[in-house]
Enzyme design. Structure first.
Site, PDB file in Angstrom:
ATOM      1  CE1 TYR A 184       3.474 -32.784  14.098  1.00 57.37           C
ATOM      2  CE2 TYR A 184       5.854 -32.971  14.433  1.00 57.37           C
ATOM      3  CZ  TYR A 184       4.738 -32.318  13.816  1.00 57.37           C
ATOM      4  OH  TYR A 184       4.804 -31.309  12.940  1.00 57.37           O
ATOM      5  CE  LYS A 227     -11.958 -30.010  10.643  1.00 55.74           C
ATOM      6  NZ  LYS A 227     -12.593 -28.760   9.764  1.00 55.74           N
ATOM      7  CG  ASP A 230     -11.786 -25.359   9.761  1.00 56.30           C
ATOM      8  OD1 ASP A 230     -12.075 -25.147  10.715  1.00 56.30           O
ATOM      9  OD2 ASP A 230     -12.862 -25.926   8.835  1.00 56.30           O
ATOM     10  CG  ASP A 265       4.754 -27.883  12.532  1.00 56.98           C
ATOM     11  OD1 ASP A 265       5.592 -27.332  12.866  1.00 56.98           O
ATOM     12  OD2 ASP A 265       4.580 -28.479  11.426  1.00 56.98           O
ATOM     13  CG  ASP A 277       5.983 -22.261  10.376  1.00 59.81           C
ATOM     14  OD1 ASP A 277       6.567 -22.637  11.343  1.00 59.81           O
ATOM     15  OD2 ASP A 277       6.458 -22.665   9.224  1.00 59.81           O
TER      16      ASP A 277
HETATM   17  C1  LIG Z   1      11.450 -30.149  11.874  1.00 56.67           C
HETATM   18  C2  LIG Z   1      10.285 -30.570  12.444  1.00 56.67           C
HETATM   19  C3  LIG Z   1      10.374 -31.901  13.100  1.00 56.67           C
HETATM   20  C4  LIG Z   1       9.594 -29.633  13.401  1.00 56.67           C
HETATM   21  C5  LIG Z   1       8.127 -30.040  13.747  1.00 56.67           C
HETATM   22  O1  LIG Z   1       7.210 -30.282  12.989  1.00 56.67           O
HETATM   23  O2  LIG Z   1       7.924 -29.756  14.956  1.00 56.67           O
HETATM   24  C6  LIG Z   1       9.339 -28.042  12.816  1.00 56.67           C
HETATM   25  O3  LIG Z   1       8.833 -27.727  11.896  1.00 56.67           O
HETATM   26  C7  LIG Z   1       9.237 -27.154  14.084  1.00 56.67           C
HETATM   27  O4  LIG Z   1       8.169 -26.595  13.871  1.00 56.67           O
HETATM   28  O5  LIG Z   1       9.890 -27.162  15.012  1.00 56.67           O
HETATM   29 MG   LIG Z   2       7.283 -26.164  12.045  1.00 52.27          MG
END
Ligand SMILES: CC(C)[C@H](C(=O)O)[C@@H](O)C(=O)O
Ligand SMILES: [Mg+2]
Ligand SMILES: NC(=O)c1ccc[n+]([C@@H]2O[C@H](COP(=O)([O-])OP(=O)(O)OC[C@H]3O[C@@H](n4cnc5c(N)ncnc54)[C@H](O)[C@@H]3O)[C@@H](O)[C@H]2O)c1
Length: 362
Positions: free
Chosen positions: A143, A194, A226, A250, A254
């Protein structure tokens, strides 16, 4: 005398203002009950800031955040700003805020509440009892690594570049947070990288392995990212604490969110070495349901609880909020994203009202 806290609120975009309103109401009620007083200051971030000031992170916002005891963020982003150049986008404002506050450690708990086992898309026997913490490095890795940009090659072709880089010091400081987190939880830490392909990951693995000598009570394991994605879905209960870099964290957080039924349930805390922490749901601004009173406010409310626990050292207040969330779920109240047969379908505001009622009855 009441303990006073200065809280910066960043409602942001999309469903942000709707879910933030619920969290603020909840904080006010808990504050009254426990003699805590919150001085809320609203500031602009993301698309809302772009529209008002043409910057996704106005200087004034960063200053207000720095001068507060904690920052509560809802979410930023949306279709309206998707075609802006990268440095002007809402997401750039959020990254600037994390970097500007030095928030290198992002704690993302993924715990399935017994009431929501049936809302998960996975089988009951796979998800029942899932309780993990993803510790995501937040101010380094791909990032932020240099060089980055879109450059022209000698042949005039464009070439997009990002760089995944970690120094030993960056790995060690997130590693320490992760080992200490694991120590307080189930005593198991899985580091995800990785290392079979990336040099930066080999360094990550070596440093984490070295650090583990200082934490003999924590059982360390390693997984490639992975395989970790697969194991998260196949046998999520094996995980206690996970530590990983910015991008892998990230993505995996999710995925972990969906084990628990909905991304609308997951809070997070972003912490630095000193200064105010930032507390925000894992989900985004959900532009597809914005303005329709359909958003689940519970990730936002649970982020306010994390703010009380990790940012303001008020665990009793945090417990109260978390209890209220369990109570409304026990009553059968559900927003659309966690709805299952026989439950009461509520909108965002009605879910907020139900929480307030639960708190007032507690
Ligand atoms: C919106 C984006 C910059 C952010 C990230 O990638 O960190 C989001 O996906 C998160 O998980 O907070
Ligand atoms: Mg995110
Ligand atoms: N921390 C943040 O502010 C943050 C985090 C992730 C994404 N984003 C931004 O949000 C925007 C939308 O991103 P996306 O669509 O990929 O992810 P998203 O998390 O906003 O939405 C993904 C899906 O989950 C649903 N959802 C999310 N939160 C919900 C809630 N509280 N209640 C009910 N349903 C919910 C949405 O309706 C959508 O179907 C993008 O601009 C992205 O960059 C911001």
């Amino acid at each position: 005398m009441a303990q006073n806290y200065r809280i910066t609120l960043l409602p942001g975009d999309g469903i942000g203002p709707e879910i933030m309103a619920v969290a603020v109401d909840v904080l006010k009620v808990v504050g009254k009950q426990l003699d805590l007083s919150f001085e809320f200051t609203e500031a602009l971030l993301g698309g809302a800031a772009i529209d008002a000031t043409s910057s996704p992170l106005p200087d004034e916002t960063l200053l207000t955040c720095r001068n507060s005891d904690a920052v509560l963020l809802a979410a930023i982003g949306g279709y309206k700003w998707d075609n802006l150049p990268r440095h002007q986008r809402p997401e750039t404002g959020l990254l600037g805020l994390r970097a500007g506050l030095g928030l290198f450690a992002n704690l993302r708990p993924a715990k399935i509440l017994p009431q929501l086992v049936d809302a998960s898309s996975l089988k009951r026997e796979v998800v029942e009892g899932v309780d993990m913490m993803v510790v995501r490095e937040l101010t380094g890795g791909i990032y932020f690594g240099q060089p980055k940009g879109v450059f022209e090659t000698e042949t005039g072709e464009k070439r997009g570049v990002n760089t995944m880089a970690y120094t030993e010091a960056e790995i060690d400081r997130i590693g320490r947070v992760a080992f200490e987190t694991a120590q307080k939880r189930g005593g198991k830490l899985c580091s995800v990288d990785k290392a079979n392909v990336l040099e930066v990951s080999q360094l990550w693995r070596d440093r984490i392995t070295l650090l583990s000598k200082e934490y003999p009570g924590v059982e360390l394991s390693h997984l490639y990212v992975d395989a970790a994605a697969m194991e998260l879905v196949r046998r999520p209960k094996q995980f206690d604490t996970i530590v990983t870099g910015n991008l892998f964290g990230d993505i995996l957080s999710d995925a972990a969110a969906m084990l628990t039924g909905s991304i609308g349930m997951l809070p997070s805390a972003s912490l630095g070495a000193s200064g105010p922490g930032l507390f925000e749901p894992v989900h985004g601004s959900a532009p597809d349901i914005a303005g329709q009173d359909k958003a689940n406010p519970l990730a936002q409310v649970l982020s306010a609880a994390m703010m009380l626990r990790y940012g303001l050292n008020q665990p009793t207040a945090a417990d109260k909020i978390e209890q209220a969330v369990l109570q409304v779920l026990d009553k059968g109240d559900r927003t659309g994203d966690i709805m299952s047969e026989g439950m009461n379908l509520l909108g965002c505001r009605a879910m907020g009202d139900s929480l307030i009622q639960a708190l007032e009855e507690s």
